[in-house]
Scaffold this motif. Structure first.
Motif, PDB file in Angstrom:
ATOM      1  N   LEU A   1       0.827  -1.203   0.000  1.00 20.29           N
ATOM      2  CA  LEU A   1       0.000   0.000   0.000  1.00 20.29           C
ATOM      3  C   LEU A   1       0.869   1.264   0.000  1.00 20.29           C
ATOM      4  O   LEU A   1       0.572   2.237  -0.707  1.00 20.29           O
ATOM      5  CB  LEU A   1      -0.912   0.010   1.236  1.00 20.29           C
ATOM      6  N   ASN A   2       1.937   1.238   0.754  1.00 18.95           N
ATOM      7  CA  ASN A   2       2.837   2.383   0.829  1.00 18.95           C
ATOM      8  C   ASN A   2       3.444   2.695  -0.533  1.00 18.95           C
ATOM      9  O   ASN A   2       3.474   3.855  -0.974  1.00 18.95           O
ATOM     10  CB  ASN A   2       3.942   2.105   1.851  1.00 18.95           C
ATOM     11  N   PHE A   3       3.930   1.663  -1.216  1.00 23.11           N
ATOM     12  CA  PHE A   3       4.514   1.876  -2.538  1.00 23.11           C
ATOM     13  C   PHE A   3       3.461   2.301  -3.559  1.00 23.11           C
ATOM     14  O   PHE A   3       3.733   3.112  -4.446  1.00 23.11           O
ATOM     15  CB  PHE A   3       5.231   0.609  -3.019  1.00 23.11           C
ATOM     16  N   ALA A   4       2.239   1.776  -3.419  1.00 22.78           N
ATOM     17  CA  ALA A   4       1.165   2.161  -4.343  1.00 22.78           C
ATOM     18  C   ALA A   4       0.836   3.643  -4.192  1.00 22.78           C
ATOM     19  O   ALA A   4       0.692   4.364  -5.187  1.00 22.78           O
ATOM     20  CB  ALA A   4      -0.082   1.309  -4.078  1.00 22.78           C
ATOM     21  N   LEU A   5       0.719   4.110  -2.955  1.00 19.40           N
ATOM     22  CA  LEU A   5       0.433   5.528  -2.717  1.00 19.40           C
ATOM     23  C   LEU A   5       1.564   6.410  -3.236  1.00 19.40           C
ATOM     24  O   LEU A   5       1.333   7.492  -3.788  1.00 19.40           O
ATOM     25  CB  LEU A   5       0.211   5.780  -1.225  1.00 19.40           C
ATOM     26  N   ARG A   6       2.793   5.936  -3.057  1.00 18.53           N
ATOM     27  CA  ARG A   6       3.938   6.715  -3.538  1.00 18.53           C
ATOM     28  C   ARG A   6       3.926   6.808  -5.062  1.00 18.53           C
ATOM     29  O   ARG A   6       4.217   7.863  -5.620  1.00 18.53           O
ATOM     30  CB  ARG A   6       5.246   6.076  -3.061  1.00 18.53           C
ATOM     31  N   ARG A   7       3.593   5.700  -5.719  1.00 16.84           N
ATOM     32  CA  ARG A   7       3.539   5.722  -7.191  1.00 16.84           C
ATOM     33  C   ARG A   7       2.494   6.718  -7.681  1.00 16.84           C
ATOM     34  O   ARG A   7       2.732   7.461  -8.637  1.00 16.84           O
ATOM     35  CB  ARG A   7       3.213   4.322  -7.729  1.00 16.84           C
ATOM     36  N   VAL A   8       1.335   6.724  -7.037  1.00 13.93           N
ATOM     37  CA  VAL A   8       0.287   7.673  -7.438  1.00 13.93           C
ATOM     38  C   VAL A   8       0.769   9.109  -7.226  1.00 13.93           C
ATOM     39  O   VAL A   8       0.633   9.958  -8.113  1.00 13.93           O
ATOM     40  CB  VAL A   8      -1.009   7.426  -6.630  1.00 13.93           C
ATOM     41  N   ALA A   9       1.333   9.366  -6.055  1.00 12.87           N
ATOM     42  CA  ALA A   9       1.781  10.722  -5.724  1.00 12.87           C
ATOM     43  C   ALA A   9       2.857  11.216  -6.666  1.00 12.87           C
ATOM     44  O   ALA A   9       2.908  12.396  -7.023  1.00 12.87           O
ATOM     45  CB  ALA A   9       2.286  10.759  -4.278  1.00 12.87           C
ATOM     46  N   GLU A  10       3.737  10.307  -7.105  1.00 10.56           N
ATOM     47  CA  GLU A  10       4.862  10.699  -7.960  1.00 10.56           C
ATOM     48  C   GLU A  10       4.592  10.469  -9.446  1.00 10.56           C
ATOM     49  O   GLU A  10       5.461  10.688 -10.281  1.00 10.56           O
ATOM     50  CB  GLU A  10       6.116   9.935  -7.531  1.00 10.56           C
ATOM     51  N   GLY A  11       3.368   9.996  -9.765  1.00  5.66           N
ATOM     52  CA  GLY A  11       2.999   9.799 -11.163  1.00  5.66           C
ATOM     53  C   GLY A  11       3.713   8.653 -11.846  1.00  5.66           C
ATOM     54  O   GLY A  11       3.865   8.645 -13.073  1.00  5.66           O
ATOM     55  N   GLU A  12       4.136   7.659 -11.078  1.00  2.46           N
ATOM     56  CA  GLU A  12       4.844   6.515 -11.661  1.00  2.46           C
ATOM     57  C   GLU A  12       3.844   5.519 -12.244  1.00  2.46           C
ATOM     58  O   GLU A  12       2.700   5.410 -11.791  1.00  2.46           O
ATOM     59  CB  GLU A  12       5.704   5.817 -10.607  1.00  2.46           C
ATOM     60  N   ALA A  13       4.303   4.756 -13.227  1.00  2.00           N
ATOM     61  CA  ALA A  13       3.447   3.767 -13.888  1.00  2.00           C
ATOM     62  C   ALA A  13       3.275   2.534 -12.998  1.00  2.00           C
ATOM     63  O   ALA A  13       4.167   2.171 -12.233  1.00  2.00           O
ATOM     64  CB  ALA A  13       4.063   3.356 -15.221  1.00  2.00           C
ATOM     65  N   PHE A  14       2.110   1.907 -13.099  1.00  2.00           N
ATOM     66  CA  PHE A  14       1.823   0.663 -12.394  1.00  2.00           C
ATOM     67  C   PHE A  14       1.997  -0.513 -13.357  1.00  2.00           C
ATOM     68  O   PHE A  14       1.865  -0.364 -14.573  1.00  2.00           O
ATOM     69  CB  PHE A  14       0.399   0.659 -11.845  1.00  2.00           C
ATOM     70  N   GLN A  15       2.270  -1.663 -12.795  1.00  2.00           N
ATOM     71  CA  GLN A  15       2.403  -2.863 -13.625  1.00  2.00           C
ATOM     72  C   GLN A  15       1.033  -3.287 -14.148  1.00  2.00           C
ATOM     73  O   GLN A  15       0.057  -3.332 -13.409  1.00  2.00           O
ATOM     74  CB  GLN A  15       3.014  -4.007 -12.798  1.00  2.00           C
ATOM     75  N   ASP A  16       0.976  -3.585 -15.438  1.00  2.00           N
ATOM     76  CA  ASP A  16      -0.292  -3.991 -16.052  1.00  2.00           C
ATOM     77  C   ASP A  16      -0.655  -5.423 -15.676  1.00  2.00           C
ATOM     78  O   ASP A  16       0.211  -6.252 -15.385  1.00  2.00           O
ATOM     79  CB  ASP A  16      -0.196  -3.888 -17.576  1.00  2.00           C
ATOM     80  N   VAL A  17      -1.958  -5.696 -15.713  1.00  2.00           N
ATOM     81  CA  VAL A  17      -2.478  -7.053 -15.504  1.00  2.00           C
ATOM     82  C   VAL A  17      -3.452  -7.332 -16.633  1.00  2.00           C
ATOM     83  O   VAL A  17      -4.320  -6.503 -16.918  1.00  2.00           O
ATOM     84  CB  VAL A  17      -3.200  -7.169 -14.140  1.00  2.00           C
ATOM     85  N   ASP A  18      -3.313  -8.496 -17.282  1.00  2.00           N
ATOM     86  CA  ASP A  18      -4.227  -8.768 -18.398  1.00  2.00           C
ATOM     87  C   ASP A  18      -5.637  -9.028 -17.873  1.00  2.00           C
ATOM     88  O   ASP A  18      -5.838  -9.394 -16.719  1.00  2.00           O
ATOM     89  CB  ASP A  18      -3.729  -9.938 -19.252  1.00  2.00           C
ATOM     90  N   GLU A  19      -6.613  -8.843 -18.740  1.00  2.00           N
ATOM     91  CA  GLU A  19      -8.020  -8.884 -18.348  1.00  2.00           C
ATOM     92  C   GLU A  19      -8.432 -10.255 -17.822  1.00  2.00           C
ATOM     93  O   GLU A  19      -9.243 -10.371 -16.890  1.00  2.00           O
ATOM     94  CB  GLU A  19      -8.911  -8.499 -19.531  1.00  2.00           C
ATOM     95  N   ASP A  20      -7.862 -11.324 -18.395  1.00  2.00           N
ATOM     96  CA  ASP A  20      -8.201 -12.675 -17.928  1.00  2.00           C
ATOM     97  C   ASP A  20      -7.790 -12.874 -16.478  1.00  2.00           C
ATOM     98  O   ASP A  20      -8.547 -13.453 -15.680  1.00  2.00           O
ATOM     99  CB  ASP A  20      -7.519 -13.729 -18.811  1.00  2.00           C
ATOM    100  N   MET A  21      -6.586 -12.426 -16.148  1.00  2.00           N
ATOM    101  CA  MET A  21      -6.110 -12.529 -14.771  1.00  2.00           C
ATOM    102  C   MET A  21      -6.986 -11.701 -13.838  1.00  2.00           C
ATOM    103  O   MET A  21      -7.349 -12.142 -12.740  1.00  2.00           O
ATOM    104  CB  MET A  21      -4.655 -12.066 -14.681  1.00  2.00           C
ATOM    105  N   HIS A  22      -7.337 -10.508 -14.270  1.00  2.00           N
ATOM    106  CA  HIS A  22      -8.194  -9.630 -13.470  1.00  2.00           C
ATOM    107  C   HIS A  22      -9.523 -10.328 -13.168  1.00  2.00           C
ATOM    108  O   HIS A  22      -9.980 -10.352 -12.025  1.00  2.00           O
ATOM    109  CB  HIS A  22      -8.437  -8.325 -14.235  1.00  2.00           C
ATOM    110  N   GLN A  23     -10.124 -10.894 -14.186  1.00  2.00           N
ATOM    111  CA  GLN A  23     -11.427 -11.551 -14.023  1.00  2.00           C
ATOM    112  C   GLN A  23     -11.327 -12.782 -13.129  1.00  2.00           C
ATOM    113  O   GLN A  23     -12.206 -13.036 -12.299  1.00  2.00           O
ATOM    114  CB  GLN A  23     -11.986 -11.942 -15.397  1.00  2.00           C
ATOM    115  N   LEU A  24     -10.231 -13.536 -13.276  1.00  2.00           N
ATOM    116  CA  LEU A  24     -10.033 -14.735 -12.474  1.00  2.00           C
ATOM    117  C   LEU A  24      -9.930 -14.385 -10.988  1.00  2.00           C
ATOM    118  O   LEU A  24     -10.573 -15.016 -10.141  1.00  2.00           O
ATOM    119  CB  LEU A  24      -8.768 -15.471 -12.926  1.00  2.00           C
ATOM    120  N   VAL A  25      -9.126 -13.374 -10.667  1.00  2.00           N
ATOM    121  CA  VAL A  25      -8.951 -12.964  -9.269  1.00  2.00           C
ATOM    122  C   VAL A  25     -10.271 -12.431  -8.714  1.00  2.00           C
ATOM    123  O   VAL A  25     -10.645 -12.731  -7.573  1.00  2.00           O
ATOM    124  CB  VAL A  25      -7.838 -11.897  -9.162  1.00  2.00           C
TER     125      VAL A  25
END
Length: 283
Positions: free
Chosen positions: A208-232
């Motif tokens: 969570l800490n790294f996620a908030l930092r990425r948002v604050a600093e405008g860094e890119a997030f790792q992509d997840v394909d749609e199949d994986m998203h739906q499965l989870v």
């Protein structure tokens, strides 16, 4: 070295060219005055304050606070710089000294020192927290006062924000407090008490800490394909719904917009917390 100004028995200012250097050592200035030469074998610490405002604040602190508290703070700063392998921002000499002295005086007067963010600080700033624990032991050894572990968290925040290129104290406290809110929200939604010594908690908090930092600093997030998203989403639907609520809360209350891919990673971390509850119920 020739004394330019005596601050107290243990602290003097010397001048080299146009630069004023603060020199510390037990009894280094005893019986001395301006232009006297100080013995190099008495020197324990040397540092420069280039910011005139910080220098003035430091000299005021030396005039106002007990010498024992000033020496303790400087010993903690030295230990921290050795452990962190970096020079700390010069403001630490003012901020930490003032904080240490205030904490000792409050403790003597019977005030309880409480740090609501202790568990988050312990995980996010683990090295600084260990130094904070060392500081508590050192204070007890030197002056016989045992400050509570909560104080190690306060010291850790001071040390973290004094590192070069680190966030400000307000930013660090605000982020840590927000993480505390998110953990409490997860506990509420899952009806579970998160075990704060567990690996699952530590991994979730760090993520969570790294996620908030990425948002604050405008860094890119790792992509997840749609199949994986739906499965989870289907396999861990309860944890996924909690992740969605967390994302909505961050967006609506704190203006942190997490990308859809982040819901997948959050769900997997939350699922580990939920798994702990399921295991306990099954026992």
């Amino acid at each position: 070295m020739r004394i330019n100004r005596v601050l107290n028995n243990n602290v003097v200012v010397v001048k080299e060219g146009d630069e004023e250097i603060i020199v510390m050592g037990s009894g280094i200035a005893f019986g001395k005055r301006k232009n006297d030469i100080i013995s190099t074998d008495k020197i324990e610490k040397v540092f420069v304050m280039k910011d005139e405002r910080e220098y003035e604040k430091f000299t005021q602190i030396i005039d106002q606070l007990p010498e024992a508290h000033i020496i303790l703070a400087e010993e903690i700063i030295t230990q921290a710089e050795n452990e962190l392998k970096t020079k700390l921002n010069e403001h630490i000499h003012v901020a930490l000294t003032d904080h240490i002295s205030f904490a000792i005086e409050r403790f003597k007067q019977g005030y309880q020192i409480h740090n609501k963010l202790l568990n988050e600080i312990r995980v996010l700033y683990s090295t600084e927290f260990e130094i904070g624990l060392w500081a508590i032991r050192h204070i007890e050894k030197q002056i016989g006062i045992r400050l509570p572990e909560d104080e190690a968290g306060h010291i850790a925040l001071h040390l973290h924000t004094a590192k070069v290129n680190s966030t400000s104290m307000n930013q660090a406290i605000n982020t840590t407090a927000l993480l505390n809110e998110l953990i409490e929200l997860i506990e509420e939604k899952l009806d579970v008490k998160v075990e704060q010594e567990s690996i699952s908690y530590q991994r979730l908090l760090t993520h969570l800490n790294f996620a908030l930092r990425r948002v604050a600093e405008g860094e890119a997030f790792q992509d997840v394909d749609e199949d994986m998203h739906q499965l989870v989403k289907e396999k861990h639907h309860i944890a996924y719904n909690v992740a969605v609520e967390l994302a909505n809360y961050l967006a609506e209350v704190h203006q942190y917009d997490l990308p859809p891919s982040e819901l997948v990673y959050l769900t997997l971390h939350i699922q580990r917390i939920q798994r702990t509850k399921i295991d306990e119920v099954g026992q």
